[in-house]
Scaffold this active site. Sequence first.
Site, PDB file in Angstrom:
ATOM      1  N   SER A  76       0.834  -1.201   0.000  1.00 14.34           N
ATOM      2  CA  SER A  76       0.000   0.000   0.000  1.00 14.34           C
ATOM      3  C   SER A  76       0.872   1.257   0.000  1.00 14.34           C
ATOM      4  O   SER A  76       1.713   1.434  -0.863  1.00 14.34           O
ATOM      5  CB  SER A  76      -0.958  -0.048   1.196  1.00 14.34           C
ATOM      6  OG  SER A  76      -1.951   0.938   1.101  1.00 14.34           O
ATOM      7  N   ASP A 307      -5.467  -3.028  -3.076  1.00 11.97           N
ATOM      8  CA  ASP A 307      -4.555  -2.838  -1.952  1.00 11.97           C
ATOM      9  C   ASP A 307      -3.834  -4.122  -1.527  1.00 11.97           C
ATOM     10  O   ASP A 307      -4.463  -5.085  -1.103  1.00 11.97           O
ATOM     11  CB  ASP A 307      -5.382  -2.296  -0.786  1.00 11.97           C
ATOM     12  CG  ASP A 307      -4.543  -1.865   0.389  1.00 11.97           C
ATOM     13  OD1 ASP A 307      -3.307  -1.995   0.329  1.00 11.97           O
ATOM     14  OD2 ASP A 307      -5.131  -1.375   1.368  1.00 11.97           O
TER      15      ASP A 307
END
Length: 569
Positions: A76, A307
């Site tokens: 991320s 993500d």
Amino acid sequence: MPETELPLARPRETPACRPRTFELGFALAGAVSGGAYAAGVLDFFYEALEHWQDAKARGLPVPNHDVLLRIISGASAGSINGVLSAIALPYRFPHVHAGPAPATPTGNPFYDAWVKRIDIRALLGRADLADPSQPIASLLDSTCLDAIAKDMLAYTNGPATRPYIANPMKCVFTVTNLRGVPYVVQFRGNPEIPGHGMMAHADWLRFAVNTGQGRYEQAWKFPDERIVTGPNHPYSKDWQGLMDAALASSAFPAGLRYREVARPWADYDQRVVVVPAEDGKATPVPIPPAWADDEGGNGDYRFVAVDGGAMDNEPFELARTELAGTLGRNPREGDRVNRIVIMLDPFPEAEAPGPVEASDTNLIESMAALFGAWKQQARFKPEEVALALDTTVYSRFMIAPSRPCTTGGPRWIGGRALAAGALGGFSGFLAEAYRHHDYLLGRRNCQRFLSERLLVPASNPIFAGWAKDPAMRSYLRDVDGETFAPVIPLVGGCQGLREPLPTWPRGAFDEASVMPLVESRMQALYRAATANIGARFATWLAWRLYLRRTLLDIVSRRLRNALSAFDLL
């Protein structure tokens, strides 16, 4: 594929470390807007290395051992800081020190990307909804991220000599592969059944970046590595691929736009797992996917990625394996350690536990708890828990936020110490002052980490002779009756005066300044969602009379409550 046919490019152990050298890896955890804190940590870390290298080049009496940063793994926001490192490290760049937030961009890629550029006002734009024929991809407008990425890829400055950065430097970014990779487990007993099918969704993308720091020395590689060479440029296919991987890794589900990834099918055919053999030794075993008849072979495997932190938010093992090798082991004992992985985690604390009493839990709460449990279980790594409990392990360290409480209570640690900690890590996007605070706190925490935490016993042979050398003896530290030495000594401008504690940014955000943008974004999402459905009048009436105002009230109340809990109002 039999074990003897494994690719020769996949050695069981990496080559030995250079003499008197610590090899380092960063594991950059997911952080949402807490990426500003991690960026501040990296800014000070690289500045400390610059000062130390400069002092050694000038022949000053400073420690003369070496460090070599070989790998940055990221999830991320950690992946964004990984690609920013790859972009910035070939160049000189200014460092951002204590004081008010600069009014203009600084020329520091970490600060400018995380503090000056990314903001809720841009994320509440409507550029992504301009084409009514395109589906809604995210609740927030992610086009500003593409603009920042393009500008960062165009970054340039005078070249820098950094022998402490490996060439190549590896970057590995986790992603959640929504398509999935199929596998089949074959059991005996039912020959008419092809096997038990499973699907893997935790994925990663691996790169070897030519940093221009001396001769390119790729002593070993993984078969799925992509080489990134040449100067960074927004029209370079290699560099754009690296940036796209970081953007895919940071595509927060629903909040930010998902990304499409393309890679060779063969990347998955090369993967192995390490299992114990009958003689007790570990063995790498290939695990080829169970592709359908029309899959595999030439061309690219394509998937939609979100993500990476949803599956692997702390990619420690990816960094450790790069340092050690497929079957290698980094020495852990203090007098032998020469490879260290540093976890940088802005939010190291566990999430709140789920429901306890069935009689007090409703359907919505139970389903929300289930999604949280899926995420947390995917991230749970019992091997790392066991090693963390062993106080004799010196091959793994962690740096996380810490600052005094504003009301004089116990120290705030983890996400509580960050202005980005509210709203599940999203509050940093609300105000530049929040991100500026967190960036400077990262620098302060890194200074203390290098000075007081990143220490190994002075009995390590890399520090041989320090105790008898008055100049080197001043760098030694006695802790609980044992003498330690710093892996990265603080010299020059990073020594002496401690990075000051930044002022807590209370009152820096005005809720009223963004609520019109929230409403405008909501209106645009409503129009895009209802453009092709019937009963337009009924949905419009419900929206105007109830839903719009209800959602705005929820957003406003959530903002106030979250910021108040963090003493930010």
